[in-house]
Design an enzyme around this catalytic site. Structure first.
Site, PDB file in Angstrom:
ATOM      1  N   HIS A 215      -5.950  -6.697  -1.546  1.00 31.78           N
ATOM      2  CA  HIS A 215      -4.907  -5.754  -1.140  1.00 31.78           C
ATOM      3  C   HIS A 215      -3.700  -6.438  -0.491  1.00 31.78           C
ATOM      4  CE1 HIS A 215      -3.700  -1.685  -0.948  1.00 31.78           C
ATOM      5  NE2 HIS A 215      -3.583  -1.666   0.348  1.00 31.78           N
TER       6      HIS A 215
ATOM      7  N   ASP B 239      -8.527  -5.690  -5.676  1.00 34.72           N
ATOM      8  CA  ASP B 239      -8.149  -4.553  -4.840  1.00 34.72           C
ATOM      9  C   ASP B 239      -8.416  -3.244  -5.577  1.00 34.72           C
ATOM     10  OD1 ASP B 239      -6.908  -2.730  -3.187  1.00 34.72           O
ATOM     11  OD2 ASP B 239      -4.863  -3.401  -3.656  1.00 34.72           O
TER      12      ASP B 239
ATOM     13  N   SER C 112       0.839  -1.183   0.000  1.00 33.91           N
ATOM     14  CA  SER C 112       0.000   0.000   0.000  1.00 33.91           C
ATOM     15  C   SER C 112       0.887   1.251   0.000  1.00 33.91           C
ATOM     16  CB  SER C 112      -0.896  -0.066   1.231  1.00 33.91           C
ATOM     17  OG  SER C 112      -1.954   0.812   1.109  1.00 33.91           O
TER      18      SER C 112
END
Lengths: 527, 527
Positions: B465, B440, B190
């Site tokens: 994710h 995601d 991320s």
């Protein structure tokens, strides 16, 4: 062993100044004189005697630049000056030649970077010379006095912020000129060359390649032997004449012992023809050392007027004079004759002034006291300088006294690398030319071997400090003509690659009008 | 067209929060509620229900870190926390696995990045998890209160400073552990993945490669269509059931019209089982929107407890419940049943609290209001969210109100690139893996195609994710097992190359003892 030291500083390459501490190991100096700064060469355009400037036309503009790119605290903007010429630019698609301004007045750098101006037309290129923050007219806080007042104001004077300035400026410029599709090629000499190389590495999104001339990006920590710089200067004299080298090597003790006699300083003042009485032998040392280092940097094969009006191969001439006096000529008389080549080649000077404002704060001095920590020593054996072993502690102490700042000697290699550069960049990065002349003392801290297929080194045996960036002259030797031709070819290759890779995209996306421009351009630059 | 808007914010991926402004074009909201923040997931370790943490042993240390790397103004240092494990490290030569801490407590990220811990032994690697400045316990100015007080204190919270932290920390660590010769491999998910990719690009001297998982480095300006994120969330629901998608799409109006009736908010409070009475329909909107986005991010194929305890394929379960009620079940009852999967899968919650401290300043909110400006819209056609067109002006206004700061929406692409990334990096840089799962919503802003031979994209159709960074489970599907195997192979290739290129140097320079270690190591990691 009792050690007193005095600090002197040198303009290294027309553009880089460093501060070194020199100490005599056997003859303590009575005084520790204030450092001298030679920033004057870069800090005004008066010292350029060249006629070239009249050929370079540009518009002078200012850009409201972010003072601090790396924090979001409220900080004022400042006007960044840049010189721009779009006369030859193929609007919308031609390349942008961006010179990374270094520590001085950008006009001076523009005047002394004829190469960029000369090749721009054949590339259909726009030329932009942005000024480095805190120099020339690109000064924050309203005035140089305010900007240079203390560490708090000077804090934003560093290479990282300067690179971000260039990136932000060029992004804005491209947008305003509808030049988003135009490839940017970076140029820079000396510290400007370091910036150019670093910028290509840090901002590949901004620039497609960089010509980094005489860029000593390895002159940090212990990446190269600390004696390198002064050994190269010394070798420049030795290769002309070992007698000359030896006279210089002996002269320091001679000065020292004269200086300690009654009326010794009067004698030295008279011998070296100073207008005012010398305050210490250290002043004389510094004056001589600077001359030798500068001479090595501008040891060009043809007469030049870059820092001072000088004959071609000036070191040869210096040594001719040092060696040439009749039998019985004293060492100091010989040294005086030699150094006159540097300080008074035109013969117009009646007596010499020591540097005018040794108390003024120089921007480079700040940079050297924060991140540009370039350690140097003088070898007892191989150098003609007084032996000196680099002493970080005393350097740090001096910086703290001067600016209230503690240097970060390992920061540059953390931020920009340098250690094992061949390994690090072998499979990383592309399109950088490191050009160096081996007569240039800065070449020792630069990249002298190819790193990869497209991060290459161009070395010329007879070249001095970023001679390739200077305007061509009718006296250019073949090796220099060839060097520039190679540079042009490489740059053209980068640009061709860029357009070719765009073309696939263009063919799908762009309107036919742009295709036509592109096609015309390809004819102009010949791919 | 009258437009009121309310601002809500989402934790995007376990780790990224963004602030978006959503407005209903046809049903004006009565109030503009305070933004909600979901930083709680990352801001404490209490929410991790996993047992994995007991397997990860580390020492917690603190490093006195430079607050401002890019100015030399006097600034205080701050204690940067880092977790370190050297149990498996082949001292002096084994690699260093460095996780780029993102916007939260580093312990939480360490607990949720099992992949790094699991593979370290086979590489003989040291593991280091440095915390991102201003998060967890790595807070300057003595306390979180002081650090988050205003723009002046928050100014140094940004990605550039965080990367420099990692560079300085690892340089110091290597020196202290005599690990100068050890290759550093970066990991991040991320925002942490963005940092890992950027760090490899900006600091090739520090790290030899990066695994950037679910790193939306293209989610800036207009590089990807602004509808991308919410379209992907929406498609995640649509692919399970178009009825489900449509129920959600209709629910916003339904909520709005109920909310405008007498006792409408009471009705909604009761229907959605909130502990306290809703203050506005906007609060409910935000609560639902967050759930959907989070569900899309953690739409893992097996039961997980990352943000919340959830079944495998949680969106399938949500839609099963939304679609499944008996005839006559109202849309809102359906939505409530569905969203219960996210908020109360264990059934332990008696009633729901809206986010506890909507007034607290979140670090990511600051980052989003300065440089991490990620514009997003909701398509009227393709998304199940209320239509919303990104409005930079109102975003800017909100940021100024909240922090007294003006965002720099173009800064990230200037500093780190993003536009034309395939062209820019095709011949620049190496050794980056961009891994993404197409479920995601952040995958849309990431790199989904190979850029070059060694800057590659690993895409999994069924991944969510940064699932690849999570610890392996016995329920891992084959595609995930294969994905991780490919990552290991690529990383091993980087390390092998590094050692092989060192070996030529080692053979000349290093003592035989180190050669032996190297040779043992090469057997361990198999080159």
């Amino acid at each position: 062993m009792a050690r007193n030291s005095f600090t002197t500083s040198l303009l290294l390459t027309l553009t880089i100044f460093i501060t070194i501490t020199i100490s005599s190991s056997h003859q303590p100096l009575a005084l520790k004189p204030k450092p001298q700064f030679f920033g004057k060469f870069a800090s005004s355009t008066n010292h350029s005697h060249s006629h070239q400037q009249s050929n370079f036309h540009y518009e002078t503009r200012f850009f409201q630049q972010q003072l601090d790119h790396f924090s979001f605290k409220k900080s004022p903007k400042f006007p960044q000056r840049y010189l721009i010429n779009t006369d030859n630019w193929v609007a919308g698609s031609g390349p942008i030649f961006l010179y990374c301004g270094n520590e001085g007045d950008i006009v001076w750098f523009a005047q002394n970077t004829g190469f960029v101006w000369e090749i721009a037309p054949r590339f259909g290129a726009m030329v932009v010379f942005p000024e480095h923050r805190y120099y020339g007219e690109s000064v924050p806080f309203g005035s140089k006095e305010a900007a240079y007042k203390n560490a708090s104001m000077l804090g934003f004077l560093n290479a990282e912020q300067a690179l971000a300035d260039f990136a932000v400026l060029i992004t804005d410029l491209k947008q305003n000129l509808s030049a988003e599709a135009c490839p940017v090629v970076l140029f820079g000499g000396s510290y400007g060359g370091m910036l150019a190389a670093w910028m290509r590495l840090k901002y590949p999104n901004i620039a497609i390649g960089a010509l980094a001339s005489s860029a000593p990006i390895l002159q940090f920590e212990d990446i190269v032997p600390l004696e390198t710089f002064y050994d190269i200067v010394s070798n420049g004299f030795k290769r002309e004449s070992s007698t000359c080298f030896n006279y210089i090597k002996q002269s320091w003790d001679e000065i020292e012992s004269k200086g300690q006699t009654t009326d010794g300083l009067d004698f030295l003042t008279k011998t070296f023809n100073f207008c005012q009485k010398l305050k210490s032998t250290g002043d004389l040392w510094g004056w001589l050392e600077s001359a030798y280092s500068y001479l090595a940097m501008v040891n060009y094969p043809y007469p030049s007027e870059f820092l001072m009006p000088l004959p071609g191969n000036p070191i040869k001439e210096v040594c001719r004079r040092i060696d040439g006096g009749p039998t019985g000529t004293s060492i100091l008389e010989r040294i005086y004759e030699g150094v006159n080549v540097y300080y008074n080649y035109t013969g117009e000077i009646k007596c010499f002034e020591l540097d005018d404002d040794p108390h003024g704060l120089s921007g480079w001095d700040w940079q050297a006291c924060t991140e540009m920590v370039m350690p140097m020593s003088c070898s007892k054996e191989s150098s003609m300088y007084p032996p000196y072993e680099y002493n970080y502690s005393s350097f740090e102490e001096d910086c703290f006294k001067k600016f209230g700042v503690k240097p970060r000697p390992r920061w540059i290699t953390t931020e920009f690398g340098g250690h094992n550069i061949h390994k690090v960049l072998k499979h990383f990065g592309s399109n950088i030319i490191f050009s160096n002349g081996l007569l240039d003392p800065w070449s020792g801290g630069s990249v002298l071997q190819d790193i990869s297929e497209s991060i290459v080194s161009l070395v010329t045996k007879e070249g001095a400090h970023h001679i390739d960036l200077r305007a061509s002259t009718k006296n250019d030797p073949d090796w220099l003509v060839n060097q520039r031709a190679t540079e042009i070819k490489l740059i053209q290759g980068w640009i061709n690659d860029y357009y070719q890779e765009s073309q696939a995209v263009y063919e799908v996306k762009i309107p036919s009008s742009l295709s036509k421009i592109l096609s015309s351009l390809s004819k102009i630059i010949g791919f």
